[in-house]
Structure formats: C-alpha cells, structure tokens
Design an enzyme around this catalytic site. Structure first.
Site, PDB file in Angstrom:
ATOM      1  N   SER A 180      51.882  56.512  29.273  1.00  0.00           N
ATOM      2  CA  SER A 180      51.703  57.690  28.427  1.00  0.00           C
ATOM      3  C   SER A 180      51.107  57.348  27.065  1.00  0.00           C
ATOM      4  O   SER A 180      49.936  56.989  26.970  1.00  0.00           O
ATOM      5  CB  SER A 180      53.045  58.414  28.290  1.00  0.00           C
ATOM      6  OG  SER A 180      52.866  59.718  27.794  1.00  0.00           O
ATOM      7  N   ASP A 198      38.030  51.822  24.554  1.00  0.00           N
ATOM      8  CA  ASP A 198      36.814  52.628  24.516  1.00  0.00           C
ATOM      9  C   ASP A 198      36.015  52.402  23.234  1.00  0.00           C
ATOM     10  O   ASP A 198      34.780  52.421  23.252  1.00  0.00           O
ATOM     11  CB  ASP A 198      37.158  54.118  24.654  1.00  0.00           C
ATOM     12  CG  ASP A 198      37.656  54.462  26.047  1.00  0.00           C
ATOM     13  OD1 ASP A 198      37.481  53.635  26.966  1.00  0.00           O
ATOM     14  OD2 ASP A 198      38.235  55.554  26.225  1.00  0.00           O
ATOM     15  N   LYS A 200      50.095  57.253  33.750  1.00  0.00           N
ATOM     16  CA  LYS A 200      50.572  58.601  33.411  1.00  0.00           C
ATOM     17  C   LYS A 200      49.599  59.219  32.419  1.00  0.00           C
ATOM     18  O   LYS A 200      49.556  58.837  31.253  1.00  0.00           O
ATOM     19  CB  LYS A 200      51.970  58.551  32.803  1.00  0.00           C
ATOM     20  CG  LYS A 200      52.510  59.911  32.361  1.00  0.00           C
ATOM     21  CD  LYS A 200      53.866  59.771  31.704  1.00  0.00           C
ATOM     22  CE  LYS A 200      54.364  61.127  31.204  1.00  0.00           C
ATOM     23  NZ  LYS A 200      53.569  61.640  30.061  1.00  0.00           N
TER      24      LYS A 200
END
Length: 705
Positions: A466, A477, A491
C-alpha cells in the site's frame, strides 16, 4: 433470496456426536440489536460507495457463507460434511438476514462451531489416556485447506487421532518422557477448550462482518468498537494506559515488557513476568478478578482517561503457589508506541580504501495522528515529520547515502506516503487515483525542495504494501533511487474509514467503523502496483511465501490496469547502471558466507512449506531430524553461526508454553542477529554512488542533484 420476513435457522438431523462434553455445553451466543443495525448500515455504504460494485444478493450471500465457515475452521478440523450440508441449505439467505436485521444464521453457525470445538478437544484429551504406536507407516496432513470435510464421525476421530499423535511425537523427539508429554498436552488442550467458553457476541459479529466485507474485496474490513479503537491507536502511535506490554499465559495476564518512561516502569512496582489478577478503577473502586479473562477485556479495564487512577492486584513472578498478592496504584498517562516509530542507524561500508557512511531509516508503518492534525496541533505526530527530523540528524552526521527500510511495512496513511515522497523528490505528482466512477485525480507533493538530495535506496519485501508501494513506485518512476529486495505485496487500492455511529447520528459508540475501498491508485507512469507490486531493480532472497502472501493470492483481488501517465519530469535514470550493479552484487555475495547461509536457509524453509503431510513414523521423523541437526552442527562447527531456521530443533512446545524468559531471550537474539539483507543493500547503494560519481550520465547528475 430477499424477503421482508424474519427467519430462524433450525438444525435438524445432525449426526449425534459420541464425544463426551466434560466441561458442559458452551454458552449460546445471540446477536445484539445494534449489531444487526450495524450490518444493515454497512451494507448500504458498501453498495453505494465501494469502488467495486457488488450487489448484496444470493451470489454474494453464498460467498459470505463460505468465507465465514473458512474463517472459523480454515483447516477443516471441527465441522463435518453433514454440518456443511446444513449450512449450505441457507447459503442464499444471509443477504435476507442483513437487510432484515436478523443475524440468526451466522450466530447459529458459530454456536455449533463452539460445540464442535468442545467435542473435538474433549476427544483429544481422551486420546491422551492411551499409548500411540509410532512404528506404523502413516502421515498427518499438515496442510488441510484444500482437503475434503470429514464425511463421518470415524473420519473426524481419525483426523484428530493423527493430530494428537503428531503433537505427542514432536514432544517425544524433543526428549520428553510420556508423563511430561501427557501433562503438557492435557494443559494445552484444556487451555484451548477454555477459550471456547470465552467468546462473546462482539467476537462473533466481528468475524461475520469481516467475512462479508472481505467477500467483496480483500482490503475492505469492519471494525467493531474495540477493533476501531485499536486501529486508531496504531495510526496515532499513542494510547492512555500504564505503559506495559501484556500477554496471556495460562489464564494469567502477564507483564511481557515495560515501556520506558511509562507509569508502570516509573513506579518500580512492576516487573516482567508479574501477573495481573485483579483490576480496580479509582482509589475506592471494587477489585475485579481477571484470572481467566480474555486479554482484550483486561486491556479495556486497564486503559482509560489520562490522569485517572487504576489499581492492580499483582501476583509476583517469583511467588510460589502460596505466594501473596500485592496491590499497586498507578496514574494513567499517554504512552507513545515508539517501537512503531521511524528510527535511524548508520552503517559503515568499506569500498576499497574508502569507508562510506550509509544512513538507514527504518519505517514500520505510515502513521499519523489524524485527530491532532485536525485540531491544528502544531506538534502532531506523523511518519513524514519523524523521517524529516531523522534526515536532518543524518546530514549532521555526514552520511554519504540513505536507505529507507520499508520491509514488512503494510502501509497506513496515504497523505503520509505522499509527504514522505516529497522529502526526496520535492514538488510534483506522486500517484494517481481513480474512483468508482472512473474519474482520475493526481495527488502530489507540495514540498518546495527535497530534504535529502543525495544517493537513495529503498529496501522492500513481500510485506511492503500500500503506502510503502506508493513511495517505492514514485522513487522508481522518478529515477530518484534504487529499489532493492523482493517484489512488494501488490496492493494498489485506497481505503477510507467510515464511522458508522457518526453517519447514523448515534451518540454511543455501538456500530463501529467500516474501512472501505473507494479508489484504485496508479503510478505516475500510468501503471499500477495492483497484483504485480513494485518489482525491485536488484532482487534479494527472503523468507516470504511469495505464492501465498500477496495480492495475487486473493481470489477476488482487483485486476491490473494501465492508464495515461501523469505529467512529471524524471529526476534521473539508473536503468543503465543496473546491469553493472547486479554484476558487482553477484560477485560480492558469492564470497559472502553470511549471504550464502541465508540463501541456504531460505531454500530449506521453502522446501518445508511445500510439504503437505508429515510422517507419524518415529524412525522416519528421527532420521529427518538428525539430518537437520547434522546440517546445523556442521555450520556451527565451521563458523560458529546457527542457521536462521534452527528452530527445526524445536521442543514441540507452543509459544505460550515456553518460559517467558526463554521467549524474551529468543526475541532478543533474533533482534540482535546480523541483518544480512540490509548490509548487502548498503553495499549495493555504495556501488550505485560510486558508479554515478564516475559517470557523466543523467543518473549521476540526478543522484547528486
């Protein structure tokens, strides 16, 4: 099937058990009016606002029933096929009960479950009066979730015979004589039996409601008033109490640990191992006997309002059977749960003739004191604030690079994941959210400048979920740092907590809270962590069960999706460096005995996980045990180190059957054991730093900024 007519579930024709009910029938539990109301209210919210639209009808009713039965008896030791057949006759009526505020069916099932527990455990105790033949060739199925339910009473008895025989053999292999084994197992089964008499209506409702919510989607949960309070404590990392970690041991609430600076520790009147036998409120309140009381109920009595008095009747750890109790008085205070707070360490890593200082920040959870923040408290507690402070300290210590250790961090506050990311990337998008209507919103950090612009590594494992995945994915990224470890949990959903009492304008805390999935989050590159998790740049071995732990292990998980990427600018790109870093890592670990031991231990653990059954033949089990002991002794002789899986030398005892001192010593040894994966992660980050410093690529510029 949905009707407006109430109903009652009647059990007819169940096989009569021959098991003796030595302790009498367990209490018959009934639903409370407010529980039925809470179930109906929860259904309304789930149908209207959940990210995944699932109508409450016959199909979902059947799923709820199956999940409820599995949550009660996951390994199929207690119910029989005849029981399941009776339950299935009402598989399409649970929705009727929720709409009609009638919870008769789940409570009737639970009452039968309690009855079966009593029957089976009394039979297990009867088996202790006989002797077992360990020369026969037979196996005990240790993984039974995919097995069929026992079809006859004889099948059920044989299953329990094998279970007790295995318990006996484990203790025998550890060197215990028959008398000791009988005494140990009698106490074990008697303790398990006593728990069957302590369930309350709240427990049944909690189990049933989670069967309902989890049947929609894995991360939607119901919190009864007690569970809601515990969830709030875990988020704000504080509670009001006496500052003692408690554990239930043989009917006694026992002091497991004293929190430094708490009322219990400062009083000097309590010690580890002391047993709480009574609790009283205020200076004159009546002392309530709590021997045999479930731990959560004792905790409720001890917690309370700040600056109020609680009195405890204590049976000292060193007192004999006839020892005297003593009474102490403590004033409750706010206790900070520092074990779950961010912490830092500094590792010294040699790279040739140069020693690098690698700062490590371990973050167990993404916590935030929501209420304090809402009140405008300038000093409210949060994960990002604590990490920011630790980064300032590490900069003063002149570390060369920083690792954020998110292993087994299951998530927490979404805003904290965003704010933590901002400490390393500054201002910019962090994630994208899509709600149940398909609308997409970009969430970003408003931090003007990053608190740390140097080399960065993020250490994850299968337990990183999460909020941890949001942070790790954003760092990856942006090309801001290197991700190391195992693939994360997977998740990719966002939950909100609904206070049902507030929504219903109910002045008393009766209905509890609903943690409900309301959105799916996506990486800024347009992908999602859902199902696939964050894939590390450099993989490390671990002890996680990758097949059975993770989002992909759920049968009703949301699918992986792709959306448009957000508008963001990469801060760097280490992809070109990864092959070189991987080569350096491979060369180093082949020469690292500690790392190779870890690989060996992980492989051994995985081999045992795949075992579906275990032999009940003493000769075979002794041979297997000797092989393991030989392996352990060979390693100890070679380099004086005990394998991490040396618990195979097990004593046959369960956790609460060992002495408290032995448990604490084992926990301390594990805590002090060399963290091989963290040390290798530090070496990897040092490699990245060296390569980028010697390169004119954007990676070098990005890391150094």
């Amino acid at each position: 099937m949905r009707t407006k007519i109430g109903f009652f579930l009647v059990f007819i024709g169940l096989a009569t058990s021959a098991f003796a009910l030595e302790s009498g029938a367990p209490p018959v539990l009934k639903p409370l009016t407010e529980q039925a109301q809470a179930a109906h209210l929860s259904a309304q919210f789930l149908i209207q606002y959940h990210y995944k639209t699932v109508p409450l009808g016959d199909e979902l009713s059947e799923k709820i029933l199956n999940r409820y039965i599995k949550s009660l008896d996951p390994e199929k030791f207690f119910f029989s096929q005849a029981d399941i057949d009776v339950f299935n006759a009402d598989k399409d009526k649970l929705d009727d009960g929720i709409y009609g505020e009638d919870l008769t069916i789940p409570f009737t099932i639970f009452n039968l479950y309690e009855q079966r527990v009593v029957e089976r455990l009394n039979y297990a105790r009867d088996l202790l009066k006989q002797n077992f033949d360990f020369s026969t060739k037979e196996d005990f199925p240790i993984v039974r979730d995919d097995e069929a339910w026992p079809k006859t009473e004889a099948e059920s008895r044989d299953l329990w015979r094998k279970r007790v025989k295995n318990d006996w053999l484990r203790l025998k292999l550890a060197g215990n004589d028959d008398a000791t084994i009988r005494k140990t197992l009698e106490k074990r089964y008697a303790n398990s039996l006593s728990r069957a008499y302590k369930y309350k209506s709240e427990d049944v409702f909690q189990i049933f409601m989670n069967a309902y919510t989890n049947s929609i989607e894995p991360h939607t949960d119901y919190f009864g008033p007690t569970a809601a309070s515990d969830f709030d404590i875990s988020m704000r990392l504080s509670l009001v109490g006496i500052g003692a970690v408690l554990q239930e041991r043989e009917e006694y609430t026992t002091i497991r640990e004293l929190v430094a600076g708490g009322p219990a520790q400062l009083s000097g009147q309590l010690g580890v191992g002391d047993r709480i036998v009574g609790v009283a409120q205020g200076k004159d309140g009546e002392m309530v006997d709590v021997v045999g009381t479930p731990l959560p109920d004792v905790v409720k009595l001890i917690r309370g309002t700040k600056d109020t008095v609680v009195r405890l009747s204590i049976f000292p750890s060193d007192a004999g059977p006839d020892g005297k109790h003593r009474e102490i008085s403590l004033v409750r205070n706010t206790i900070n749960l520092e074990k779950q707070a961010a912490k830092k360490t500094v590792l010294q890593v040699k790279n040739g003739d140069v020693t690098n200082k690698v700062g490590v920040i371990t973050l167990p959870t993404f916590y935030e004191d929501f209420d304090a923040r809402r009140r405008g408290d300038k000093d409210y507690r949060s994960a990002s604030r604590d990490v920011s402070r630790l980064l300032t300290e590490l900069k003063k210590e002149q570390v060369d690079s920083v690792i954020i250790d998110l292993r087994n961090n299951g998530g927490g506050s979404l805003p904290q994941a965003i704010e933590l990311t901002g400490l390393f990337v500054g201002k910019g998008p962090v994630l994208q959210q899509r709600n149940h209507e398909g609308q997409i919103k970009v969430n970003g950090s408003d931090t003007r400048s990053a608190a740390w612009t140097g080399p960065l590594g993020v250490l994850i494992n299968r337990g990183s979920a999460s909020a941890s995945e949001i942070f790790a994915a954003a760092i990856q990224d942006y090309g801001r740092g290197i991700i190391i470890g195992e693939p994360s949990f997977g998740k990719g959903t966002v939950q909100t907590v609904v206070n049902l009492d507030e929504e219903a304008n109910n002045p008393k805390p009766e209905f509890g809270e609903l943690k409900m999935t309301v959105a799916q989050f996506f990486r800024i590159n347009g992908g999602t962590t859902q199902l696939r998790g964050v894939v590390p740049d450099i993989s490390l071995p671990g002890f996680s069960d990758l097949e059975n732990l993770g989002e992909a292990s759920y049968d009703n998980a949301l699918p992986w999706l792709q959306i448009k990427k957000a508008d963001y600018k990469q801060l760097g790109d280490i992809k070109d460096l990864v092959p070189q870093v991987q080569t350096l890592h491979n060369e180093r670990v082949t020469k690292d005995k500690d790392f190779q031991r870890l690989v060996e231990d992980a492989a051994e653990l995985e081999r045992r996980r795949k075992q579906k059954a275990i032999s009940l033949n003493e000769t075979e089990r002794r041979n297997e045990r000797e092989q393991q002991l030989s392996r352990i002794k060979a390693r100890e002789k070679a380099d004086g180190v005990t394998p991490l899986d040396a618990a195979f030398q097990e004593d046959g005892l369960q956790a609460n059957e060992r002495s408290l001192s032995a448990d604490i010593a084992s926990e301390k040894a594990l805590k002090n054991a060399k963290d091989v994966l963290l040390e290798e992660s530090a070496h990897i980050l040092v490699d990245v730093t060296a390569l980028t410093n010697g390169s004119s690529s954007t990676a070098g510029k990005a890391v150094k900024q």
